[in-house]
Design a protein around this motif. Structure first.
Motif, PDB file in Angstrom:
ATOM      1  N   VAL A 147      28.390 -17.926  32.207  1.00 14.75           N
ATOM      2  CA  VAL A 147      29.205 -16.918  31.525  1.00 14.75           C
ATOM      3  C   VAL A 147      29.432 -17.240  30.052  1.00 14.75           C
ATOM      4  CG1 VAL A 147      30.333 -16.378  33.711  1.00 14.75           C
ATOM      5  CG2 VAL A 147      31.433 -17.995  32.134  1.00 14.75           C
ATOM      6  N   ALA A 148      28.932 -18.376  29.575  1.00 14.23           N
ATOM      7  CA  ALA A 148      29.106 -18.785  28.182  1.00 14.23           C
ATOM      8  C   ALA A 148      28.195 -19.965  27.915  1.00 14.23           C
ATOM      9  CB  ALA A 148      30.565 -19.156  27.907  1.00 14.23           C
ATOM     10  N   THR A 149      28.146 -20.405  26.663  1.00 15.55           N
ATOM     11  CA  THR A 149      27.325 -21.570  26.311  1.00 15.55           C
ATOM     12  C   THR A 149      28.124 -22.680  25.656  1.00 15.55           C
ATOM     13  OG1 THR A 149      26.735 -20.637  24.146  1.00 15.55           O
ATOM     14  CG2 THR A 149      25.257 -20.156  25.996  1.00 15.55           C
ATOM     15  N   ASP A 150      29.406 -22.454  25.387  1.00 14.47           N
ATOM     16  CA  ASP A 150      30.207 -23.495  24.744  1.00 14.47           C
ATOM     17  C   ASP A 150      31.656 -23.384  25.192  1.00 14.47           C
ATOM     18  OD1 ASP A 150      31.245 -21.338  23.258  1.00 14.47           O
ATOM     19  OD2 ASP A 150      29.971 -21.737  21.533  1.00 14.47           O
ATOM     20  N   ALA A 151      32.459 -24.369  24.799  1.00 16.84           N
ATOM     21  CA  ALA A 151      33.857 -24.421  25.218  1.00 16.84           C
ATOM     22  C   ALA A 151      34.633 -23.217  24.705  1.00 16.84           C
ATOM     23  CB  ALA A 151      34.496 -25.718  24.718  1.00 16.84           C
ATOM     24  N   VAL A 152      34.345 -22.782  23.492  1.00 13.40           N
ATOM     25  CA  VAL A 152      35.045 -21.623  22.920  1.00 13.40           C
ATOM     26  C   VAL A 152      34.786 -20.390  23.775  1.00 13.40           C
ATOM     27  CG1 VAL A 152      35.245 -20.144  20.894  1.00 13.40           C
ATOM     28  CG2 VAL A 152      34.942 -22.611  20.600  1.00 13.40           C
ATOM     29  N   GLY A 153      33.540 -20.181  24.184  1.00 16.04           N
ATOM     30  CA  GLY A 153      33.209 -19.047  25.026  1.00 16.04           C
ATOM     31  C   GLY A 153      33.860 -19.115  26.388  1.00 16.04           C
ATOM     32  N   VAL A 154      33.921 -20.320  26.974  1.00 17.64           N
ATOM     33  CA  VAL A 154      34.558 -20.476  28.283  1.00 17.64           C
ATOM     34  C   VAL A 154      36.050 -20.159  28.183  1.00 17.64           C
ATOM     35  CG1 VAL A 154      35.209 -22.159  30.055  1.00 17.64           C
ATOM     36  CG2 VAL A 154      32.860 -22.093  29.204  1.00 17.64           C
ATOM     37  N   ARG A 155      36.699 -20.633  27.130  1.00 15.22           N
ATOM     38  CA  ARG A 155      38.130 -20.324  26.965  1.00 15.22           C
ATOM     39  C   ARG A 155      38.337 -18.815  26.832  1.00 15.22           C
ATOM     40  NH1 ARG A 155      38.149 -24.517  22.959  1.00 15.22           N
ATOM     41  NH2 ARG A 155      38.667 -22.963  21.370  1.00 15.22           N
ATOM     42  N   TRP A 389      36.497 -33.763  30.451  1.00 12.55           N
ATOM     43  CA  TRP A 389      36.661 -32.320  30.660  1.00 12.55           C
ATOM     44  C   TRP A 389      37.736 -31.733  29.749  1.00 12.55           C
ATOM     45  CZ3 TRP A 389      34.722 -28.789  34.586  1.00 12.55           C
ATOM     46  CH2 TRP A 389      35.420 -27.584  34.676  1.00 12.55           C
ATOM     47  N   ASP A 390      38.943 -32.290  29.816  1.00 16.60           N
ATOM     48  CA  ASP A 390      40.068 -31.701  29.081  1.00 16.60           C
ATOM     49  C   ASP A 390      39.824 -31.713  27.580  1.00 16.60           C
ATOM     50  OD1 ASP A 390      41.369 -31.204  31.456  1.00 16.60           O
ATOM     51  OD2 ASP A 390      42.720 -32.919  31.314  1.00 16.60           O
ATOM     52  N   GLU A 391      39.309 -32.812  27.059  1.00 19.44           N
ATOM     53  CA  GLU A 391      39.084 -32.916  25.622  1.00 19.44           C
ATOM     54  C   GLU A 391      38.011 -31.936  25.171  1.00 19.44           C
ATOM     55  OE1 GLU A 391      38.082 -36.300  22.197  1.00 19.44           O
ATOM     56  OE2 GLU A 391      37.765 -36.767  24.326  1.00 19.44           O
ATOM     57  N   LEU A 392      36.930 -31.825  25.954  1.00 17.14           N
ATOM     58  CA  LEU A 392      35.850 -30.916  25.573  1.00 17.14           C
ATOM     59  C   LEU A 392      36.307 -29.464  25.641  1.00 17.14           C
ATOM     60  CD1 LEU A 392      32.831 -30.830  24.743  1.00 17.14           C
ATOM     61  CD2 LEU A 392      32.318 -30.384  27.154  1.00 17.14           C
ATOM     62  N   LEU A 393      37.045 -29.109  26.680  1.00 24.05           N
ATOM     63  CA  LEU A 393      37.492 -27.723  26.803  1.00 24.05           C
ATOM     64  C   LEU A 393      38.410 -27.339  25.648  1.00 24.05           C
ATOM     65  CD1 LEU A 393      37.413 -25.150  28.489  1.00 24.05           C
ATOM     66  CD2 LEU A 393      39.334 -26.021  29.814  1.00 24.05           C
ATOM     67  N   LEU A 399      28.995 -23.103  19.297  1.00 24.37           N
ATOM     68  CA  LEU A 399      27.586 -23.049  18.922  1.00 24.37           C
ATOM     69  C   LEU A 399      27.242 -21.827  18.080  1.00 24.37           C
ATOM     70  CD1 LEU A 399      25.832 -24.204  22.225  1.00 24.37           C
ATOM     71  CD2 LEU A 399      26.446 -25.566  20.222  1.00 24.37           C
ATOM     72  N   ALA A 400      28.017 -20.751  18.201  1.00 19.60           N
ATOM     73  CA  ALA A 400      27.660 -19.514  17.493  1.00 19.60           C
ATOM     74  C   ALA A 400      28.884 -18.859  16.877  1.00 19.60           C
ATOM     75  CB  ALA A 400      26.958 -18.554  18.438  1.00 19.60           C
ATOM     76  N   LYS A 431      23.915 -39.826  18.140  1.00 18.50           N
ATOM     77  CA  LYS A 431      24.266 -39.251  16.843  1.00 18.50           C
ATOM     78  C   LYS A 431      24.986 -37.901  16.987  1.00 18.50           C
ATOM     79  CE  LYS A 431      20.425 -41.438  14.355  1.00 18.50           C
ATOM     80  NZ  LYS A 431      19.233 -41.190  13.487  1.00 18.50           N
ATOM     81  N   TYR A 432      24.654 -37.172  18.022  1.00 15.80           N
ATOM     82  CA  TYR A 432      25.236 -35.848  18.240  1.00 15.80           C
ATOM     83  C   TYR A 432      26.700 -35.981  18.661  1.00 15.80           C
ATOM     84  CZ  TYR A 432      25.931 -31.324  20.641  1.00 15.80           C
ATOM     85  OH  TYR A 432      26.403 -30.114  21.080  1.00 15.80           O
ATOM     86  N   SER A 433      27.563 -35.116  18.133  1.00 19.49           N
ATOM     87  CA  SER A 433      28.962 -35.074  18.545  1.00 19.49           C
ATOM     88  C   SER A 433      29.239 -33.794  19.316  1.00 19.49           C
ATOM     89  CB  SER A 433      29.893 -35.135  17.342  1.00 19.49           C
ATOM     90  OG  SER A 433      31.242 -34.916  17.762  1.00 19.49           O
ATOM     91  N   PRO A 434      29.884 -33.900  20.495  1.00 22.58           N
ATOM     92  CA  PRO A 434      30.209 -32.697  21.269  1.00 22.58           C
ATOM     93  C   PRO A 434      31.395 -31.918  20.718  1.00 22.58           C
ATOM     94  CG  PRO A 434      30.203 -34.697  22.629  1.00 22.58           C
ATOM     95  CD  PRO A 434      30.243 -35.132  21.207  1.00 22.58           C
ATOM     96  N   PHE A 435      32.070 -32.455  19.727  1.00 27.85           N
ATOM     97  CA  PHE A 435      33.356 -31.891  19.328  1.00 27.85           C
ATOM     98  C   PHE A 435      33.271 -31.193  17.976  1.00 27.85           C
ATOM     99  CE2 PHE A 435      34.146 -35.611  22.018  1.00 27.85           C
ATOM    100  CZ  PHE A 435      34.709 -34.945  23.107  1.00 27.85           C
ATOM    101  N   ALA A 436      34.172 -30.246  17.781  1.00 25.80           N
ATOM    102  CA  ALA A 436      34.200 -29.456  16.551  1.00 25.80           C
ATOM    103  C   ALA A 436      34.530 -30.342  15.354  1.00 25.80           C
ATOM    104  CB  ALA A 436      35.251 -28.364  16.694  1.00 25.80           C
TER     105      ALA A 436
END
Length: 436
Positions: A147-155, A389-393, A399-400, A431-436
């Motif tokens: 239903v989404a591709t990132d945490a923002v979309g899931v929220r 989970w909590d931190e990422l959400l 992403l967009a 090197k990649y960061s999952p966070f904004a």
């Protein structure tokens, strides 16, 4: 218990309550008053899965009619109508040219059409705003996974799910194993203690690969990526989201909970021959999910030609083991003996029959949480770190940004913008960061 309302009253009541008097559908005010039990639906996203879902609705026992379609590309809309108009289904289609909508914002015009039900089968990066719009318009909804591709979309989806509950709207999500009796009975037995306490699980989606659509002359980058959506993270979410979500959903269903953290590994090493000018998603991922009780779920997702292909799940317990698709081993050995139904068809039977009975169910929350389970795993693999989970959400990267205003002339998101050498950015673990 109160007797459920009849279906005519149900659709009339839910449409009116959801949309308000000014937006109450014509079918609720006139057709049902005249004795019609027709369920009008619109299709947003006319690719293979959207066309398939519409055909499966036609195969249901309901008096259904397709009244509008929308797609980013005119050819897709045209092909869908042509495919769906074959044989006896032709009488179930009423889509004149003025109700064929094209473009990245075409979903709005389609959802505005007088209808009871909206089918959303677009690339997952576009779904949060489409789902939100359909809920705001008071439509019942079937939405394909993820239903989404990132945490923002899931929220955003979770917020719309809460609104859909307030409006008493049907929300069905395309995690079709939840409608297959072989899975339903096996997992019910697991929950009943047939294998004791669940200790660990393995879930797999290992396949040979996916389609690729070559760039056409004159295409903008946005047109190319939208048409070739599976190969770009912002619009697809990677293979772990787009396909492997099914197995992750089963694992969470078995546990009755969602993971609190994940670590993983993966890379893009062989996809498209390693050509980063064509694709940016990983070709393999491996995840170790940890549930609140400390138990683990191990996940393999892969696209590899010539490798071991397997799609399924396996569960270990203190008294035995289980294949959730229909078999238990150990002291309570058992094998599903019923009819193994096609889940894609069964979910549409269940949806339409519930509407006909004047009942609803809402799968939006577990659809969003299972999507986020896949996103959690992807971000762990991309970063090479343990991700909570909590931190990422709460703070996961978007992403967009600005997706609500995208057109085919818009610049693609920075996360998928090709460099001067034409190569797309591929996440580098460490090197990649999952966070904004």
């Amino acid at each position: 218990m109160q007797t459920p309302p009849d279906r005519r009253s149900f659709l009339k009541t839910t449409t009116a309550a959801a949309a308000g008097a000014a937006l109450t559908s014509t079918i609720a005010k006139t057709a049902h008053a005249a004795g019609s039990d027709e369920i009008r639906f619109v299709l947003v996203g006319c690719g293979g899965r959207g066309t398939g879902a519409a055909a499966q609705i036609f195969n249901s026992k309901g008096n259904v009619k397709l009244v509008a379609v929308a797609d980013a590309f005119a050819k897709n809309a045209e092909n869908a109508i042509k495919a769906l108009s074959r044989g006896e289904n032709k009488s179930k289609i009423d889509v004149p040219p003025e109700r064929v909508f094209v473009g990245l914002d075409a979903y709005k015009a389609a959802i505005d059409v007088d209808a009871d039900l909206v089918i959303i089968a677009t690339p997952p990066g576009y779904k949060p705003q489409q789902f939100e719009y359909a809920v705001n318009k008071g439509r019942h909804i079937f939405m394909e996974k993820p239903v989404a591709t990132d945490a923002v979309g899931v929220r955003r989806v979770l917020a719309s799910v809460e609104e859909s509950k307030k409006k008493n709207l049907m929300v069905a999500i395309g995690l079709q194993r939840r409608h297959e009796p072989q899975y339903m009975e096996t997992i019910e037995r697991i929950h009943g203690g047939a294998i004791g306490d669940v200790l660990s699980q393995q879930v797999y989606w290992n396949g040979g690969g996916i389609w690729y659509r070559n760039r056409n002359e004159g295409q903008t980058e946005m047109e190319f990526q939208t048409n070739n959506w599976y190969h770009f993270n912002w619009v697809c979410g990677d293979q772990i989201c787009e396909q492997h979500i099914h197995n992750l959903d089963v694992g969470c269903w078995v546990k009755g909970m969602y993971p609190v953290e994940c670590n993983g590994m993966g890379a893009n090493s062989q996809r498209m021959g390693g050509d980063a000018t064509k694709s940016q998603i990983f070709d393999h991922t491996f995840c170790e999910y940890t549930f609140p009780d400390g138990t683990k779920m191990f996940s393999q997702g892969r696209h590899l030609s010539g490798g071991w292909n397997h799609v399924g799940e396996f569960v270990q317990g203190t008294k035995g083991t289980a294949d959730p698709s229909g078999e238990i081993f150990g002291e309570n050995a058992w094998k599903f003996a019923g009819e193994r139904l096609n889940g894609h068809q069964q979910e549409q039977h269940d949806l339409i029959e519930a509407l006909m009975r004047g009942e609803i169910y809402n799968e939006g929350e577990y659809g969003a949480h299972s999507t986020f389970t896949a996103i959690l795993g992807r971000e762990a693999c991309y970063s090479g770190k343990i991700v909570k989970w909590d931190e990422l959400l709460e703070t996961g990267r978007e992403l967009a940004p600005g997706i609500d205003s995208f057109t085919m002339q818009s610049e693609v998101p920075a996360s998928a913008r090709p460099g001067e050498n034409g190569m797309y950015p591929i996440p580098v673990p460490g090197k990649y960061s999952p966070f904004a």
